[in-house]
Motif scaffolding. Sequence first.
Motif, PDB file in Angstrom:
ATOM      1  N   ARG A   1       0.834  -1.200   0.000  1.00 22.84           N
ATOM      2  CA  ARG A   1       0.000   0.000   0.000  1.00 22.84           C
ATOM      3  C   ARG A   1       0.867   1.248   0.000  1.00 22.84           C
ATOM      4  N   TRP A   2       1.912   1.264   0.811  1.00 19.49           N
ATOM      5  CA  TRP A   2       2.843   2.390   0.829  1.00 19.49           C
ATOM      6  C   TRP A   2       4.154   1.972   1.486  1.00 19.49           C
ATOM      7  N   ALA A   3       5.169   2.793   1.290  1.00 19.44           N
ATOM      8  CA  ALA A   3       6.481   2.557   1.897  1.00 19.44           C
ATOM      9  C   ALA A   3       7.055   3.890   2.353  1.00 19.44           C
ATOM     10  N   ASN A   4       7.759   3.875   3.492  1.00 13.26           N
ATOM     11  CA  ASN A   4       8.477   5.053   3.975  1.00 13.26           C
ATOM     12  C   ASN A   4       9.941   4.670   4.190  1.00 13.26           C
ATOM     13  N   ASN A   5      10.842   5.353   3.463  1.00 13.69           N
ATOM     14  CA  ASN A   5      12.269   5.029   3.499  1.00 13.69           C
ATOM     15  C   ASN A   5      13.096   6.124   4.172  1.00 13.69           C
ATOM     16  N   GLN A   6      12.472   6.948   5.015  1.00 11.60           N
ATOM     17  CA  GLN A   6      13.170   8.083   5.622  1.00 11.60           C
ATOM     18  C   GLN A   6      13.953   7.720   6.880  1.00 11.60           C
ATOM     19  N   LEU A   7      13.834   6.490   7.360  1.00  7.71           N
ATOM     20  CA  LEU A   7      14.425   6.132   8.652  1.00  7.71           C
ATOM     21  C   LEU A   7      15.488   5.043   8.508  1.00  7.71           C
ATOM     22  N   SER A   8      16.191   5.046   7.390  1.00 10.15           N
ATOM     23  CA  SER A   8      17.170   3.993   7.119  1.00 10.15           C
ATOM     24  C   SER A   8      18.227   3.911   8.212  1.00 10.15           C
ATOM     25  N   TYR A   9      18.406   2.709   8.738  1.00 11.46           N
ATOM     26  CA  TYR A   9      19.447   2.383   9.717  1.00 11.46           C
ATOM     27  C   TYR A   9      19.381   3.245  10.981  1.00 11.46           C
ATOM     28  N   ARG A  10      18.182   3.663  11.351  1.00 10.97           N
ATOM     29  CA  ARG A  10      18.005   4.439  12.578  1.00 10.97           C
ATOM     30  C   ARG A  10      17.566   3.553  13.749  1.00 10.97           C
ATOM     31  N   ASN A  11      17.845   2.236  13.626  1.00 11.61           N
ATOM     32  CA  ASN A  11      17.471   1.287  14.686  1.00 11.61           C
ATOM     33  C   ASN A  11      15.993   1.443  15.049  1.00 11.61           C
ATOM     34  N   VAL A  12      15.160   1.325  14.034  1.00 13.72           N
ATOM     35  CA  VAL A  12      13.728   1.558  14.185  1.00 13.72           C
ATOM     36  C   VAL A  12      13.073   0.382  14.908  1.00 13.72           C
TER      37      VAL A  12
ATOM     38  N   VAL B   1      -0.067   0.099  15.323  1.00 15.47           N
ATOM     39  CA  VAL B   1      -1.149   0.865  14.691  1.00 15.47           C
ATOM     40  C   VAL B   1      -1.970   1.505  15.793  1.00 15.47           C
ATOM     41  N   PHE B   2      -2.164   2.824  15.664  1.00 13.98           N
ATOM     42  CA  PHE B   2      -2.863   3.593  16.692  1.00 13.98           C
ATOM     43  C   PHE B   2      -3.861   4.501  15.991  1.00 13.98           C
ATOM     44  N   GLY B   3      -5.107   4.033  15.875  1.00 11.18           N
ATOM     45  CA  GLY B   3      -6.096   4.805  15.141  1.00 11.18           C
ATOM     46  C   GLY B   3      -5.723   4.925  13.679  1.00 11.18           C
ATOM     47  N   ASP B   4      -5.588   6.158  13.213  1.00 10.90           N
ATOM     48  CA  ASP B   4      -5.248   6.415  11.811  1.00 10.90           C
ATOM     49  C   ASP B   4      -3.743   6.549  11.596  1.00 10.90           C
ATOM     50  N   TYR B   5      -2.952   6.122  12.564  1.00  7.59           N
ATOM     51  CA  TYR B   5      -1.503   6.317  12.484  1.00  7.59           C
ATOM     52  C   TYR B   5      -0.749   5.004  12.694  1.00  7.59           C
ATOM     53  N   VAL B   6       0.449   4.965  12.119  1.00  7.00           N
ATOM     54  CA  VAL B   6       1.422   3.921  12.404  1.00  7.00           C
ATOM     55  C   VAL B   6       2.554   4.576  13.178  1.00  7.00           C
TER      56      VAL B   6
ATOM     57  N   THR C   1      -2.638   6.263   5.808  1.00  5.86           N
ATOM     58  CA  THR C   1      -3.130   6.362   4.433  1.00  5.86           C
ATOM     59  C   THR C   1      -2.004   6.294   3.420  1.00  5.86           C
ATOM     60  N   ASP C   2      -0.898   7.046   3.685  1.00 12.59           N
ATOM     61  CA  ASP C   2       0.175   7.101   2.689  1.00 12.59           C
ATOM     62  C   ASP C   2       1.578   6.938   3.285  1.00 12.59           C
ATOM     63  N   GLY C   3       1.699   6.771   4.600  1.00 10.55           N
ATOM     64  CA  GLY C   3       3.002   6.537   5.213  1.00 10.55           C
ATOM     65  C   GLY C   3       3.827   7.785   5.465  1.00 10.55           C
ATOM     66  N   GLN C   4       3.294   8.954   5.203  1.00 11.49           N
ATOM     67  CA  GLN C   4       4.047  10.180   5.443  1.00 11.49           C
ATOM     68  C   GLN C   4       4.131  10.483   6.945  1.00 11.49           C
ATOM     69  N   ILE C   5       5.267  11.017   7.370  1.00 16.54           N
ATOM     70  CA  ILE C   5       5.441  11.411   8.770  1.00 16.54           C
ATOM     71  C   ILE C   5       4.652  12.696   9.011  1.00 16.54           C
ATOM     72  N   VAL C   6       3.699  12.630   9.932  1.00 18.37           N
ATOM     73  CA  VAL C   6       2.867  13.797  10.212  1.00 18.37           C
ATOM     74  C   VAL C   6       3.210  14.426  11.560  1.00 18.37           C
ATOM     75  N   ALA C   7       3.947  13.712  12.395  1.00 22.73           N
ATOM     76  CA  ALA C   7       4.380  14.272  13.673  1.00 22.73           C
ATOM     77  C   ALA C   7       5.565  13.464  14.182  1.00 22.73           C
ATOM     78  N   MET C   8       6.418  14.114  14.973  1.00 22.63           N
ATOM     79  CA  MET C   8       7.575  13.446  15.560  1.00 22.63           C
ATOM     80  C   MET C   8       8.017  14.220  16.787  1.00 22.63           C
ATOM     81  N   GLN C   9       8.536  13.488  17.762  1.00 22.64           N
ATOM     82  CA  GLN C   9       9.001  14.127  18.986  1.00 22.64           C
ATOM     83  C   GLN C   9      10.043  13.235  19.632  1.00 22.64           C
ATOM     84  N   GLN C  10      11.090  13.864  20.184  1.00 17.75           N
ATOM     85  CA  GLN C  10      12.136  13.108  20.865  1.00 17.75           C
ATOM     86  C   GLN C  10      11.820  13.016  22.351  1.00 17.75           C
TER      87      GLN C  10
END
Length: 398
Positions: free
Chosen positions: A321-332, A337-342, A357-366
Amino acid sequence: MPSRKPKSLSRWSLPLLVTLTLSGCSLFGGEEDVVVMDPVPQAQTQFAAKTLWKRSVGDGVGNYYSQLAPVIADERLFAAARDGQVVALDKQDGQVLWKQDLSDLPVNDNRRSPRLSGGLTASYEHLFVGSENGVLYCLSQETGELVWQTEVAGEILAAPAVDDGKVVVNTSAGRLFALDAEDGHLLWTASDDLPKLTLRGVSRPVITSGGVLYGRADGRLNVLLLENGQLAHLAKVANPSGSTELDRMVDVDAAPLVLGNELFAIAYNGELVAQKLISGDELWKRRYASYQDLAFGLIDLVLTDSKGHVYSVDRSNGRERWANNQLSYRNVTAPVVFGDYVLVGDGEGYLYWLSDTDGQIVAMQQYDSDGLYVPPLVDGDTLYLQTRSGDLVALQRP
């Protein structure tokens, strides 16, 4: 150098390989990195989850390999640290209900620490947690008092499975043990041959329909009868191939995922396969490689592969359905699945919210620069996040 070390020259862990190369060390003795961690992705944060409370759970797990994740039973949240601290908290406000220090027990007199690593599992009003020392502990959920402890052969690196009065643990020695849940005595054991080279990790066993399902280091999936440990079915998830021992590693370390009458499994250097649970008939297979547990939504499976890429796959046919390749080798971490989010965490302590829906990062926090090592625990509209340094954070869904 990080403290995660192979037990011998013939046993490496994938988390170790990633950590070594990212810290400027090479498997082959050189100074040049083999892989490079992608930088923190640039994403427009659309919201921030509200922190409800934050507590400390000992010293956490440090830089060690661990799958020591928190669990919930009724209104209690249980968490543990590698050095033997186990706590029970009120999940609503984080109030500490009891603490137990397993390092004080006689079984640990001659050891540096309990080295907790496999667990937690809450069942039958008991709490089960295993250790790298090969000890399975059973505590009272009500008081934290030790009910029993049993030693088994091999490190307990994955959470036990509990059902029908039995506790089943999978160990790094290629052996599965079934113990009586009330007193810990041995009921049966099963053994598998281990390849020369394996990942540092084992599959968490899953109990369903009177059987015990677990992945093996040789790319196979076993189904044993819970009653006596007899082999009921053997399925192949991946075939070893390639010119080197590293290429031929096909560990099935992700827990089997059972949804209705269908079974999903994935292997490192292998494939993602869907089968009928009872007959073992193959429904579909696709080329993905992972050692992390799968997650699922209404129509999809979600996985993080061995490179840190995140995928959503239609579970009816295996189509991506979709792929996100922005986190390569970041020890993910493994996804949830949490509601409408992964959601996935990474080795620098960021929690990422991806659109389902499309795998885009919509929020992030450290949350902890020491890193996240297990996915968040989902409970209704609340997330519980445990960090490497031992922080336990309750977050409210935005």
